[in-house]
Design a protein around this motif. Structure first.
Motif, PDB file in Angstrom:
ATOM      1  N   SER A 135      16.453 -56.906 -64.712  1.00 65.35           N
ATOM      2  CA  SER A 135      14.823 -57.169 -65.531  1.00 65.35           C
ATOM      3  C   SER A 135      13.964 -57.105 -64.167  1.00 65.35           C
ATOM      4  O   SER A 135      14.343 -57.037 -63.095  1.00 65.35           O
ATOM      5  N   LEU A 136      13.140 -56.734 -64.623  1.00 65.97           N
ATOM      6  CA  LEU A 136      12.016 -57.357 -63.526  1.00 65.97           C
ATOM      7  C   LEU A 136      10.798 -58.542 -63.523  1.00 65.97           C
ATOM      8  O   LEU A 136      11.060 -58.737 -64.730  1.00 65.97           O
ATOM      9  N   THR A 137      10.984 -58.396 -62.201  1.00 64.72           N
ATOM     10  CA  THR A 137       9.997 -59.878 -61.994  1.00 64.72           C
ATOM     11  C   THR A 137       9.005 -58.888 -60.476  1.00 64.72           C
ATOM     12  O   THR A 137       9.207 -58.889 -60.131  1.00 64.72           O
ATOM     13  N   SER A 138       6.882 -60.434 -61.078  1.00 63.66           N
ATOM     14  CA  SER A 138       6.106 -59.713 -60.209  1.00 63.66           C
ATOM     15  C   SER A 138       5.720 -60.972 -60.108  1.00 63.66           C
ATOM     16  O   SER A 138       6.371 -61.907 -60.561  1.00 63.66           O
ATOM     17  N   ARG A 139       5.256 -60.820 -59.006  1.00 62.16           N
ATOM     18  CA  ARG A 139       4.077 -61.721 -58.015  1.00 62.16           C
ATOM     19  C   ARG A 139       2.941 -61.395 -58.276  1.00 62.16           C
ATOM     20  O   ARG A 139       2.402 -60.233 -57.584  1.00 62.16           O
ATOM     21  N   VAL A 140       1.533 -61.910 -57.634  1.00 69.85           N
ATOM     22  CA  VAL A 140       0.664 -61.719 -57.922  1.00 69.85           C
ATOM     23  C   VAL A 140      -0.216 -62.293 -56.535  1.00 69.85           C
ATOM     24  O   VAL A 140       0.496 -63.499 -56.447  1.00 69.85           O
ATOM     25  N   GLY A 141      -0.615 -61.152 -55.617  1.00 73.78           N
ATOM     26  CA  GLY A 141      -1.771 -62.115 -54.288  1.00 73.78           C
ATOM     27  C   GLY A 141      -2.894 -61.723 -54.466  1.00 73.78           C
ATOM     28  O   GLY A 141      -3.420 -60.969 -53.981  1.00 73.78           O
ATOM     29  N   ILE A 142      -3.627 -63.159 -54.387  1.00 70.99           N
ATOM     30  CA  ILE A 142      -5.129 -63.190 -53.257  1.00 70.99           C
ATOM     31  C   ILE A 142      -5.215 -63.329 -51.791  1.00 70.99           C
ATOM     32  O   ILE A 142      -4.548 -63.361 -51.447  1.00 70.99           O
ATOM     33  N   GLY A 143      -5.861 -62.258 -51.668  1.00 67.26           N
ATOM     34  CA  GLY A 143      -5.954 -62.172 -50.094  1.00 67.26           C
ATOM     35  C   GLY A 143      -7.766 -62.146 -49.806  1.00 67.26           C
ATOM     36  O   GLY A 143      -8.996 -61.640 -50.507  1.00 67.26           O
ATOM     37  N   TYR A 144      -8.965 -62.816 -48.828  1.00 65.60           N
ATOM     38  CA  TYR A 144     -10.060 -62.938 -48.765  1.00 65.60           C
ATOM     39  C   TYR A 144     -10.116 -62.756 -46.894  1.00 65.60           C
ATOM     40  O   TYR A 144      -9.313 -63.597 -46.299  1.00 65.60           O
ATOM     41  N   ASP A 145     -11.369 -62.621 -46.847  1.00 66.14           N
ATOM     42  CA  ASP A 145     -11.290 -62.581 -44.782  1.00 66.14           C
ATOM     43  C   ASP A 145     -13.528 -61.959 -45.051  1.00 66.14           C
ATOM     44  O   ASP A 145     -13.637 -61.557 -46.057  1.00 66.14           O
ATOM     45  N   SER A 146     -13.171 -62.668 -43.832  1.00 68.47           N
ATOM     46  CA  SER A 146     -14.669 -62.727 -43.533  1.00 68.47           C
ATOM     47  C   SER A 146     -15.020 -61.929 -41.555  1.00 68.47           C
ATOM     48  O   SER A 146     -14.116 -62.429 -41.056  1.00 68.47           O
ATOM     49  N   HIS A 147     -15.609 -61.484 -41.579  1.00 70.14           N
ATOM     50  CA  HIS A 147     -15.715 -60.936 -40.140  1.00 70.14           C
ATOM     51  C   HIS A 147     -17.511 -60.833 -39.896  1.00 70.14           C
ATOM     52  O   HIS A 147     -18.007 -60.371 -40.764  1.00 70.14           O
ATOM     53  N   ARG A 148     -17.866 -61.832 -38.669  1.00 70.79           N
ATOM     54  CA  ARG A 148     -19.248 -61.256 -38.361  1.00 70.79           C
ATOM     55  C   ARG A 148     -19.340 -60.043 -37.534  1.00 70.79           C
ATOM     56  O   ARG A 148     -18.550 -58.983 -37.367  1.00 70.79           O
ATOM     57  N   LEU A 149     -21.024 -59.364 -37.660  1.00 75.26           N
ATOM     58  CA  LEU A 149     -20.866 -57.847 -37.476  1.00 75.26           C
ATOM     59  C   LEU A 149     -21.359 -58.215 -35.787  1.00 75.26           C
ATOM     60  O   LEU A 149     -22.347 -59.339 -35.834  1.00 75.26           O
ATOM     61  N   ILE A 150     -21.656 -57.871 -35.058  1.00 76.20           N
ATOM     62  CA  ILE A 150     -21.587 -57.399 -33.584  1.00 76.20           C
ATOM     63  C   ILE A 150     -22.123 -56.471 -32.941  1.00 76.20           C
ATOM     64  O   ILE A 150     -21.561 -54.557 -33.595  1.00 76.20           O
TER      65      ILE A 150
END
Ligand code: CDP
Ligand code: ZN
Length: 167
Positions: free
Chosen positions: A5-20
C-alpha cells in the motif's frame, strides 16, 4: 494482487534572509548576478532552506536549523545544496521517496525566471529526482513590507513524500 500500500506525507517549509552588500546571491543552488547577496551563517540560500524544511516536515525529521545548527563552525558558509542533499539522504534512509516539490521565492528584484530551469535541475539533483518533479517560481511582494522594499527575500515550499509499504 499484492499486499503493498502507498502512504504519503506532505510537508511545508518557509524561510527568510536579509539582503546585504558584499555577498554573492545564491538562490536555488544558482549564483545570480546582483549587487547584493543573502546574509546567513551558511550561503543564505533561502529557497533551498525552505525546500529542506518541507522535506524535513514531511519526513518527520527535525528542522534544518536543528540538523545543521548555525552555531556550529562546520556549517559556516555551508553549501546549502549539500545540506539539502543530506536531508534527502536522511528521508531516503527512513524509507521515503520524493513525489514532488513546489516552491515560491518572493523577491522584488532580480527576476529569477531566466534562472528557474537551472534551479530546478540543481534541486532535482540534490533530491535525486527528475526535474519534472520540481517546480519553482518567483513573485514580487508588490512593494509591500520589507521584502517589497528589497531588504530581504522569503521562500515557501511544499514537498510530498511517499513510501510503499509491503504487508
Ligand atoms: O503579476 P503578479 O503580481 O502575479 O506577479 P509579480 O509578482 O508581479 O511577478 C510577475 C512575474 O515575474 C512572475 O510571474 C514571475 O514569472 C516573474 N518574477 C521573477 O521571475 N522573479 C521575481 N523575483 C519576481 C517575479
Ligand atoms: Zn535560511
Amino acid at each position: 494482487m499484492d499486499n503493498s500500500s502507498l502512504t504519503s506525507r506532505v510537508g511545508i517549509g518557509y524561510d527568510s534572509h536579509r539582503l546585504i552588500e558584499g555577498r554573492p546571491l545564491i538562490i536555488g543552488g544558482v549564483t545570480i548576478p546582483f549587487d547584493k547577496g543573502l546574509y546567513g551563517h551558511s550561503d543564505g540560500d533561502v529557497l533551498l532552506h525552505a525546500i529542506g524544511d518541507a522535506v524535513c516536515g514531511a519526513a518527520g525529521l527535525p528542522d534544518i536549523g536543528q540538523l545543521f545548527p548555525d552555531t556550529a563552525p562546520q556549517w559556516k558558509d555551508a553549501d546549502s545544496w549539500q545540506l539539502l542533499h543530506d536531508i534527502a539522504e536522511h528521508a531516503k534512509a527512513a524509507g521515503w521517496q520524493v513525489g514532488n516539490v513546489d516552491a515560491v521565492l518572493i523577491a522584488e528584484q532580480p527576476k529569477i525566471a531566466p534562472h528557474v530551469p537551472q534551479m530546478r535541475s540543481r534541486i532535482a539533483a540534490a533530491l535525486e529526482i527528475d526535474v519534472g518533479q520540481v517546480n519553482v517560481r518567483g513573485k514580487t511582494a508588490e512593494k509591500l513590507g520589507p521584502v517589497g522594499a528589497g531588504e530581504g527575500m522569503e521562500a515557501h515550499a511544499v514537498c510530498l513524500l511517499y513510501a510503499l509499504i509491503t504487508a
